[in-house]
Design a protein around this motif. Structure first.
Motif, PDB file in Angstrom:
ATOM      1  N   LEU A  13      28.946 -11.063  19.420  1.00 56.69           N
ATOM      2  CA  LEU A  13      28.837  -9.633  18.899  1.00 56.69           C
ATOM      3  C   LEU A  13      27.369  -9.240  19.424  1.00 56.69           C
ATOM      4  O   LEU A  13      26.490  -9.687  18.704  1.00 56.69           O
ATOM      5  CB  LEU A  13      29.077  -9.551  17.507  1.00 56.69           C
ATOM      6  CG  LEU A  13      30.407 -10.090  16.947  1.00 56.69           C
ATOM      7  CD1 LEU A  13      30.286 -10.166  15.230  1.00 56.69           C
ATOM      8  CD2 LEU A  13      31.494  -9.293  17.558  1.00 56.69           C
ATOM      9  N   VAL A  14      27.307  -8.564  20.202  1.00 54.88           N
ATOM     10  CA  VAL A  14      25.820  -8.014  21.185  1.00 54.88           C
ATOM     11  C   VAL A  14      25.485  -6.752  20.550  1.00 54.88           C
ATOM     12  O   VAL A  14      25.843  -5.801  20.837  1.00 54.88           O
ATOM     13  CB  VAL A  14      25.950  -7.987  22.511  1.00 54.88           C
ATOM     14  CG1 VAL A  14      24.813  -7.989  23.135  1.00 54.88           C
ATOM     15  CG2 VAL A  14      26.622  -9.639  22.889  1.00 54.88           C
ATOM     16  N   ALA A  15      24.344  -6.776  20.112  1.00 56.12           N
ATOM     17  CA  ALA A  15      23.563  -5.625  19.741  1.00 56.12           C
ATOM     18  C   ALA A  15      22.867  -4.958  20.986  1.00 56.12           C
ATOM     19  O   ALA A  15      22.483  -5.514  21.829  1.00 56.12           O
ATOM     20  CB  ALA A  15      22.648  -5.866  18.657  1.00 56.12           C
ATOM     21  N   THR A  16      23.189  -3.684  21.293  1.00 55.76           N
ATOM     22  CA  THR A  16      22.828  -2.934  22.132  1.00 55.76           C
ATOM     23  C   THR A  16      21.657  -1.997  21.860  1.00 55.76           C
ATOM     24  O   THR A  16      21.909  -1.310  20.517  1.00 55.76           O
ATOM     25  CB  THR A  16      23.834  -2.299  23.013  1.00 55.76           C
ATOM     26  OG1 THR A  16      24.665  -1.472  22.270  1.00 55.76           O
ATOM     27  CG2 THR A  16      24.645  -3.512  23.573  1.00 55.76           C
ATOM     28  N   PRO A  17      20.902  -1.378  22.689  1.00 56.76           N
ATOM     29  CA  PRO A  17      20.002  -0.200  22.043  1.00 56.76           C
ATOM     30  C   PRO A  17      20.676   1.314  21.622  1.00 56.76           C
ATOM     31  O   PRO A  17      21.656   1.408  21.994  1.00 56.76           O
ATOM     32  CB  PRO A  17      19.254   0.137  23.670  1.00 56.76           C
ATOM     33  CG  PRO A  17      19.360  -1.175  24.239  1.00 56.76           C
ATOM     34  CD  PRO A  17      20.712  -1.779  23.890  1.00 56.76           C
ATOM     35  N   ILE A  18      20.039   1.538  20.525  1.00 55.67           N
ATOM     36  CA  ILE A  18      20.426   2.647  19.857  1.00 55.67           C
ATOM     37  C   ILE A  18      19.890   4.051  20.438  1.00 55.67           C
ATOM     38  O   ILE A  18      20.239   5.028  20.241  1.00 55.67           O
ATOM     39  CB  ILE A  18      20.142   2.653  18.464  1.00 55.67           C
ATOM     40  CG1 ILE A  18      18.423   2.820  17.984  1.00 55.67           C
ATOM     41  CG2 ILE A  18      20.694   1.615  17.536  1.00 55.67           C
ATOM     42  CD1 ILE A  18      17.904   2.658  16.762  1.00 55.67           C
ATOM     43  N   ALA A  85      32.220 -10.748  25.228  1.00 57.71           N
ATOM     44  CA  ALA A  85      31.105 -10.076  24.679  1.00 57.71           C
ATOM     45  C   ALA A  85      31.630  -8.929  23.827  1.00 57.71           C
ATOM     46  O   ALA A  85      32.342  -8.091  24.705  1.00 57.71           O
ATOM     47  CB  ALA A  85      30.027  -9.866  25.585  1.00 57.71           C
ATOM     48  N   VAL A  86      31.168  -8.371  22.755  1.00 55.19           N
ATOM     49  CA  VAL A  86      31.610  -7.098  22.256  1.00 55.19           C
ATOM     50  C   VAL A  86      30.443  -6.307  22.027  1.00 55.19           C
ATOM     51  O   VAL A  86      29.622  -6.948  21.473  1.00 55.19           O
ATOM     52  CB  VAL A  86      32.345  -7.320  20.973  1.00 55.19           C
ATOM     53  CG1 VAL A  86      32.701  -5.935  20.123  1.00 55.19           C
ATOM     54  CG2 VAL A  86      33.580  -8.238  20.907  1.00 55.19           C
TER      55      VAL A  86
END
Length: 284
Positions: A13-18, A85-86
């Motif tokens: 579970l990959v956090a990406t830029p907001i 990856a999500v």
């Protein structure tokens, strides 16, 4: 420099830029480069990020409209040892975005579920809000319909903690009107808009003051986090006003005719026009 760690099979579970594409971790980039498949809320949006960091991996859509069917498909791939990856369009997958169903199925399967931390809009908004950072409750999106929205606000009328919501830009003025009516004009609120982007903005103050700022704008754009401060004994509580008195107030202050004022008073209370009319007639 040591060789990069090999990526094991599992669900990442990959956090990406907001907003700002620089807000991504080295670990997130490595996972995206080493995985076999990237499940995206919007493949076009994710492609911008992948192009920025020269990541060439196959993508597959995974969003609220295909979540049930696509989750089953992804679980089959996980069972075969595929490294998935999500990502969501912005922030951490599963926070007001699809992800819960897939995580639950992966856990049932016994597959590793690995969070890759990074930006989350409500946390970024909270630490810069000036409101107490603990305790707090994040409640996701407010209901779009006025009656349900007002009931949700009623639940936090006496909350001793900071309450956090996401809200759509086209509803934020209406939501602030409800907030003033339900929680009172003096409740401290913060609106965090377009976080990490060029037009990042924080509006801080009493609810009625922030509402006036929003009313002065022709259009409101961008992702919004709404933070509501704790209730306090000193805070002015909303006065219960009858439908009749509210109609008279609207006619006087906003120069509305009786029919239009009655319609607005009904909307404020989450009542049907017929219910409001009956109460209006009783109080005359």
């Amino acid at each position: 420099m040591p060789a990069a760690e090999s990526l094991a099979p599992g669900l990442y579970l990959v956090a990406t830029p907001i907003g700002n594409l620089e807000d991504i971790t080295l670990r997130a980039i490595r996972v995206l480069k080493q995985c076999d498949l990237i499940a995206c809320e919007d493949t076009r949006q994710t492609r911008k990020l992948l192009n920025q960091y020269e990541i060439e991996k196959p993508t597959i859509s995974y969003h609220e409209h295909n979540e049930a069917a696509r989750a089953a498909e992804l679980i089959e791939k996980l069972a075969a040892g595929v490294r998935i990856a999500v990502v969501s369009d912005a922030g951490m997958p599963g926070i007001s975005d699809p992800g819960f169903r897939l995580v639950s199925l992966a856990i049932e399967l016994g597959a590793p579920v690995v969070p890759i931390p990074g930006p989350t809009a409500f946390v970024s908004a909270l630490v810069a809000s000036g409101l107490p950072v603990e305790p707090l409750t994040f409640r996701g999106f407010l209901p779009p319909k006025i009656g349900a929205r007002r009931r949700e606000l009623e639940r936090i009328r006496d909350s001793p903690q900071t309450e956090i919501f996401y809200e759509a830009p086209h509803r934020i003025r209406e939501t602030l009107e409800d907030l003033v009516a339900v929680l009172g004009p003096g409740r401290r609120v913060v609106i965090a808009r377009e976080l990490t982007k060029i037009h990042e903005e924080f509006l801080r103050g009493r609810a009625v003051e922030v509402l006036e700022v929003l009313k002065s704008r022709a259009e409101i754009k961008g992702e919004i986090v709404l933070l509501i401060g704790p209730a306090s004994e000193e805070q002015t509580r909303p006065v219960t006003v009858s439908v009749h008195n509210r109609v008279q107030q609207l006619m006087r202050e906003e120069k509305l005719d009786e029919k239009t004022a009655l319609k607005k008073a009904a909307k404020e209370r989450g009542m049907s026009k017929s219910e409001a009319y009956r109460e209006f007639q009783r109080d005359r």
